[in-house]
Design a protein around this motif. Structure first.
Motif, PDB file in Angstrom:
ATOM      1  N   ASP A 415       0.832  -1.204   0.000  1.00 15.63           N
ATOM      2  CA  ASP A 415       0.000   0.000   0.000  1.00 15.63           C
ATOM      3  C   ASP A 415       0.864   1.251   0.000  1.00 15.63           C
ATOM      4  O   ASP A 415       1.994   1.247   0.491  1.00 15.63           O
ATOM      5  CB  ASP A 415      -0.907   0.005   1.235  1.00 15.63           C
ATOM      6  N   ILE A 416       0.295   2.324  -0.529  1.00 13.44           N
ATOM      7  CA  ILE A 416       1.046   3.585  -0.620  1.00 13.44           C
ATOM      8  C   ILE A 416       1.377   4.139   0.766  1.00 13.44           C
ATOM      9  O   ILE A 416       2.301   4.954   0.904  1.00 13.44           O
ATOM     10  CB  ILE A 416       0.289   4.634  -1.450  1.00 13.44           C
ATOM     11  N   ALA A 417       0.647   3.722   1.815  1.00 20.44           N
ATOM     12  CA  ALA A 417       0.991   4.164   3.166  1.00 20.44           C
ATOM     13  C   ALA A 417       2.359   3.645   3.587  1.00 20.44           C
ATOM     14  O   ALA A 417       2.994   4.216   4.480  1.00 20.44           O
ATOM     15  CB  ALA A 417      -0.066   3.695   4.158  1.00 20.44           C
ATOM     16  N   GLY A 418       2.844   2.581   2.943  1.00 24.32           N
ATOM     17  CA  GLY A 418       4.154   2.031   3.277  1.00 24.32           C
ATOM     18  C   GLY A 418       5.307   2.881   2.806  1.00 24.32           C
ATOM     19  O   GLY A 418       6.462   2.608   3.178  1.00 24.32           O
ATOM     20  N   GLU A 419       5.032   3.911   1.995  1.00 20.33           N
ATOM     21  CA  GLU A 419       6.116   4.783   1.520  1.00 20.33           C
ATOM     22  C   GLU A 419       6.827   5.462   2.681  1.00 20.33           C
ATOM     23  O   GLU A 419       8.018   5.776   2.589  1.00 20.33           O
ATOM     24  CB  GLU A 419       5.566   5.808   0.541  1.00 20.33           C
ATOM     25  N   SER A 420       6.088   5.689   3.785  1.00 17.77           N
ATOM     26  CA  SER A 420       6.727   6.317   4.948  1.00 17.77           C
ATOM     27  C   SER A 420       7.749   5.396   5.595  1.00 17.77           C
ATOM     28  O   SER A 420       8.615   5.846   6.353  1.00 17.77           O
ATOM     29  CB  SER A 420       5.666   6.696   5.981  1.00 17.77           C
ATOM     30  N   GLU A 421       7.680   4.087   5.296  1.00 24.99           N
ATOM     31  CA  GLU A 421       8.630   3.117   5.822  1.00 24.99           C
ATOM     32  C   GLU A 421       9.537   2.573   4.730  1.00 24.99           C
ATOM     33  O   GLU A 421      10.255   1.595   4.950  1.00 24.99           O
ATOM     34  CB  GLU A 421       7.871   1.959   6.492  1.00 24.99           C
ATOM     35  N   GLY A 422       9.497   3.182   3.561  1.00 22.87           N
ATOM     36  CA  GLY A 422      10.321   2.718   2.456  1.00 22.87           C
ATOM     37  C   GLY A 422       9.807   1.456   1.794  1.00 22.87           C
ATOM     38  O   GLY A 422      10.561   0.771   1.094  1.00 22.87           O
ATOM     39  N   ARG A 423       8.503   1.139   1.964  1.00 23.96           N
ATOM     40  CA  ARG A 423       7.932  -0.070   1.401  1.00 23.96           C
ATOM     41  C   ARG A 423       6.640   0.232   0.652  1.00 23.96           C
ATOM     42  O   ARG A 423       5.648  -0.476   0.791  1.00 23.96           O
ATOM     43  CB  ARG A 423       7.655  -1.105   2.495  1.00 23.96           C
ATOM     44  N   GLY A 424       6.644   1.258  -0.181  1.00 23.36           N
ATOM     45  CA  GLY A 424       5.462   1.582  -0.959  1.00 23.36           C
ATOM     46  C   GLY A 424       5.326   0.681  -2.176  1.00 23.36           C
ATOM     47  O   GLY A 424       6.097  -0.265  -2.374  1.00 23.36           O
ATOM     48  N   PRO A 425       4.333   0.934  -3.025  1.00 23.89           N
ATOM     49  CA  PRO A 425       4.125   0.085  -4.216  1.00 23.89           C
ATOM     50  C   PRO A 425       5.265   0.246  -5.214  1.00 23.89           C
ATOM     51  O   PRO A 425       5.738   1.350  -5.476  1.00 23.89           O
ATOM     52  CB  PRO A 425       2.794   0.593  -4.781  1.00 23.89           C
ATOM     53  N   ASP A 426       5.681  -0.872  -5.768  1.00 24.71           N
ATOM     54  CA  ASP A 426       6.736  -0.880  -6.787  1.00 24.71           C
ATOM     55  C   ASP A 426       6.201  -1.675  -7.984  1.00 24.71           C
ATOM     56  O   ASP A 426       6.322  -2.902  -8.050  1.00 24.71           O
ATOM     57  CB  ASP A 426       8.006  -1.527  -6.228  1.00 24.71           C
ATOM     58  N   PHE A 427       5.608  -0.975  -8.930  1.00 22.10           N
ATOM     59  CA  PHE A 427       4.973  -1.629 -10.076  1.00 22.10           C
ATOM     60  C   PHE A 427       6.000  -2.222 -11.033  1.00 22.10           C
ATOM     61  O   PHE A 427       5.759  -3.268 -11.657  1.00 22.10           O
ATOM     62  CB  PHE A 427       4.074  -0.629 -10.808  1.00 22.10           C
ATOM     63  N   ALA A 428       7.135  -1.562 -11.159  1.00 23.02           N
ATOM     64  CA  ALA A 428       8.164  -2.088 -12.060  1.00 23.02           C
ATOM     65  C   ALA A 428       8.661  -3.447 -11.573  1.00 23.02           C
ATOM     66  O   ALA A 428       8.876  -4.376 -12.368  1.00 23.02           O
ATOM     67  CB  ALA A 428       9.320  -1.097 -12.157  1.00 23.02           C
ATOM     68  N   ARG A 429       8.825  -3.563 -10.269  1.00 24.79           N
ATOM     69  CA  ARG A 429       9.293  -4.837  -9.715  1.00 24.79           C
ATOM     70  C   ARG A 429       8.217  -5.918  -9.841  1.00 24.79           C
ATOM     71  O   ARG A 429       8.517  -7.084 -10.127  1.00 24.79           O
ATOM     72  CB  ARG A 429       9.677  -4.632  -8.255  1.00 24.79           C
ATOM     73  N   ALA A 430       6.964  -5.540  -9.641  1.00 23.79           N
ATOM     74  CA  ALA A 430       5.887  -6.532  -9.654  1.00 23.79           C
ATOM     75  C   ALA A 430       5.466  -6.918 -11.070  1.00 23.79           C
ATOM     76  O   ALA A 430       5.044  -8.059 -11.294  1.00 23.79           O
ATOM     77  CB  ALA A 430       4.683  -5.992  -8.886  1.00 23.79           C
ATOM     78  N   LEU A 431       5.589  -5.992 -12.029  1.00 20.46           N
ATOM     79  CA  LEU A 431       5.004  -6.231 -13.356  1.00 20.46           C
ATOM     80  C   LEU A 431       5.943  -5.934 -14.516  1.00 20.46           C
ATOM     81  O   LEU A 431       5.578  -6.136 -15.680  1.00 20.46           O
ATOM     82  CB  LEU A 431       3.744  -5.348 -13.520  1.00 20.46           C
ATOM     83  N   GLY A 432       7.149  -5.463 -14.213  1.00 18.53           N
ATOM     84  CA  GLY A 432       7.981  -4.942 -15.282  1.00 18.53           C
ATOM     85  C   GLY A 432       8.465  -5.949 -16.301  1.00 18.53           C
ATOM     86  O   GLY A 432       8.599  -5.615 -17.473  1.00 18.53           O
ATOM     87  N   ASP A 433       8.749  -7.179 -15.940  1.00 22.81           N
ATOM     88  CA  ASP A 433       9.383  -8.127 -16.856  1.00 22.81           C
ATOM     89  C   ASP A 433       8.471  -9.282 -17.236  1.00 22.81           C
ATOM     90  O   ASP A 433       8.926 -10.357 -17.600  1.00 22.81           O
ATOM     91  CB  ASP A 433      10.666  -8.678 -16.223  1.00 22.81           C
ATOM     92  N   ARG A 434       7.175  -9.061 -17.191  1.00 20.10           N
ATOM     93  CA  ARG A 434       6.267 -10.171 -17.458  1.00 20.10           C
ATOM     94  C   ARG A 434       5.886 -10.229 -18.943  1.00 20.10           C
ATOM     95  O   ARG A 434       6.104  -9.272 -19.698  1.00 20.10           O
ATOM     96  CB  ARG A 434       4.998 -10.043 -16.603  1.00 20.10           C
TER      97      ARG A 434
END
Length: 527
Positions: A415-434
């Motif tokens: 979730d985007i709330a995780g950006e405050s902990e350095g763990r927000g959404p990373d679409f490139a990592r999840a979907l970039g090479d499929r």
């Protein structure tokens, strides 16, 4: 910081104003000054908002879990009641003048022929005709003898003239009939006489200043002495006019009190009924919705593939283990191929809520159960909860993707709330090479990331977060912050489905946005 403090001051001022308005309409306008009802209502007007504040901050302040549970029920339910009683009272403001006008017209309707007398604070009452020999004033005043008209006693001729002359002199002096018109024999008892205007006025003023009556504050300035002086100064006709004026004022006060109690009672009943029904809907558990989503890239083998989507379970001080078990039972009954838990599972720590989440271990699906974080996980220790749901048999998807045997990709982002902990959404990592020739289904808690999903070629995004507004008219506010509040919509080549959620945040109440579990059935266009 300044903006935050300014916003906090505005919110507190608004809540204070709303509570004062509700106290005025439901307590001050309908109860007697100093009475027990007013004291209880005033105490509640101070205690309930404090309980609501305690319910909102106790978890983040690290209060013991038993204390969170103690303040949660009354504190959160009062917030829901406050919303709907305020809305109902606002509607009642338009009803008040209409009801008062109707009562005034009803009070001024012409009655039956004959004189009328108005009891203090009541409607006019017809006065029966006076029997022969008895003044009608005695009938109106209720001084007629119980057995009928008292027979006139013989009067000496020499006294009769004197009495007649006295009556004529009195009538000529003030234009009103004398107080009495019979004489007694020597040694006889005098018949009862009606109270004098001064005594009647003093009694009326004293009763009007009774602090035990609602609205008595407005009459406190009229003292018995002044009232007696007014009555003594007037004639019989003036006393009658004053009585009618006072009766009209008392009637107006009575009508105002009646209208206040009717409108206030109706508003309170409407709010309690609305909140009660909404609470029952949450505690009963979510209902299953079925939605068919056609996807062009889904192979024929995946036609009819069923994904059970559940979001916003919100385990906490109110919703606990029994709530989880109801959800697990409802999901398993659909016999899904895959289960997706799309965030906001909890409102509390693993230490406090771990046992409440344990029924999730009994979820059953052919291709497993998957989990992504929501914003509330980051208020409750996201990493600890990710580890715990993994122990329960769910697979967390933290900016990663898996291939489903039916022939499509399943991805999940933090979730985007995780950006405050350095763990927000990373679409490139999840979907970039499929392989984009295959359909992609994305689990993301908040609908607002749909535009990133479109850019990365997602075919279907499954989300929650909005609760469908949870409490009407909250859906209109949710529309301002989310592209879709509930249901299925298309954005370019991406379809977005938003669940209303299976639980509730804050008040365990839903109005106009029933909780749900959605069974999404994929439809292949090749079938």
């Amino acid at each position: 910081m300044f903006v935050f403090l300014l916003g906090l001051v505005v919110v507190l001022a608004l809540l204070g104003g709303v509570h004062w308005y509700v106290w005025r309409r439901l307590v001050r306008d309908v109860t007697a000054p100093g009475g027990p009802a007013r004291r209880v209502g005033t105490a509640a007007a101070f205690a309930l908002p404090l309980l609501s504040l305690a319910a909102l901050v106790s978890a983040r302040a690290g209060a013991p879990f038993w204390l969170q549970q103690t303040v949660a029920w009354p504190g959160y339910l009062w917030l829901a009641l406050l919303l709907y009683v305020t809305l109902a009272l606002a509607v009642g403001e338009a009803v008040r003048p209409l009801l008062r006008r109707w009562l005034e017209r009803r009070a001024t309707k012409p009655g039956p022929a004959g004189p009328t007398a108005s009891p203090r604070g009541g409607d006019p009452v017809a006065v029966p005709p006076a029997p022969d020999g008895l003044p009608s004033a005695a009938v109106a005043a209720g001084t007629a003898p119980a057995g009928g008209v008292q027979a006139a006693r013989p009067v000496a001729p020499e006294l009769a003239g004197t009495a007649s002359a006295g009556r004529e002199a009195t009538a000529g002096a003030d234009g009103a009939p004398p107080r009495g018109d019979t004489l007694t024999e020597a040694g006889g008892e005098s018949p009862p006489t009606a109270p004098t205007p001064a005594a009647h006025a003093a009694e009326r003023a004293t009763a009007g200043a009774d602090p035990g009556l609602p609205g008595a504050e407005a009459d406190a300035g009229r003292t018995p002495t002044a009232a007696a002086g007014d009555g003594a100064a007037g004639t019989g006709a003036q006393t009658g006019a004053d009585t009618r004026t006072d009766n009209g004022a008392a009637g107006a006060m009575s009508r105002r009190l009646f209208v206040s109690r009717v409108v206030g009672g109706a508003a309170a009943a409407a709010a309690v009924g609305t909140v009660g029904h909404g609470t029952y809907g949450v505690l009963r558990g979510p209902r299953v919705k079925r939605v068919t989503v056609p996807l062009a890239k889904v192979p024929r083998a995946a036609h009819g593939y069923r994904i059970a989507v559940v979001s916003d379970i919100h385990l906490g001080p109110i919703l606990g283990r029994a709530h989880t078990q109801r959800i697990v039972d409802a999901i398993n009954a659909t016999q899904p191929d895959l289960i997706a838990v799309v965030g906001d599972l909890v409102d509390g720590t693993v230490e406090n809520l771990g046992p409440a989440a344990e029924p999730l271990a009994r979820l059953r699906a052919r291709h497993g159960s998957f989990f992504v974080t929501g914003n509330h996980e980051y208020f409750s220790g996201a990493d600890a909860w990710v580890d715990h749901v993994r122990e329960l048999g769910l697979r967390p998807l933290r900016n990663e993707r898996v291939e489903i045997a039916a022939g499509f990709d399943l991805a999940g982002v933090d979730d985007i709330a995780g950006e405050s902990e350095g763990r927000g959404p990373d679409f490139a990592r999840a979907l970039g090479d499929r392989d984009r020739a295959k359909a992609a289904v994305l689990l993301a808690h908040q609908p607002i990331v749909v535009h990133d999903a479109v850019r990365h070629g997602v075919d279907l995004q499954l989300s929650g977060h909005t609760h469908g507004g949870q409490l009407w008219p909250g859906n209109h506010l949710a529309e301002l912050a989310n592209p879709t509040v509930a249901g299925l919509e298309r954005y370019g080549d991406t379809q977005l489905y938003v669940s209303r959620g299976a639980g509730a945040w804050g008040p365990p109440v839903r109005v106009g946005a029933p909780s749900d579990i959605t069974l999404v059935e994929l439809a292949s266009k090749q079938a």
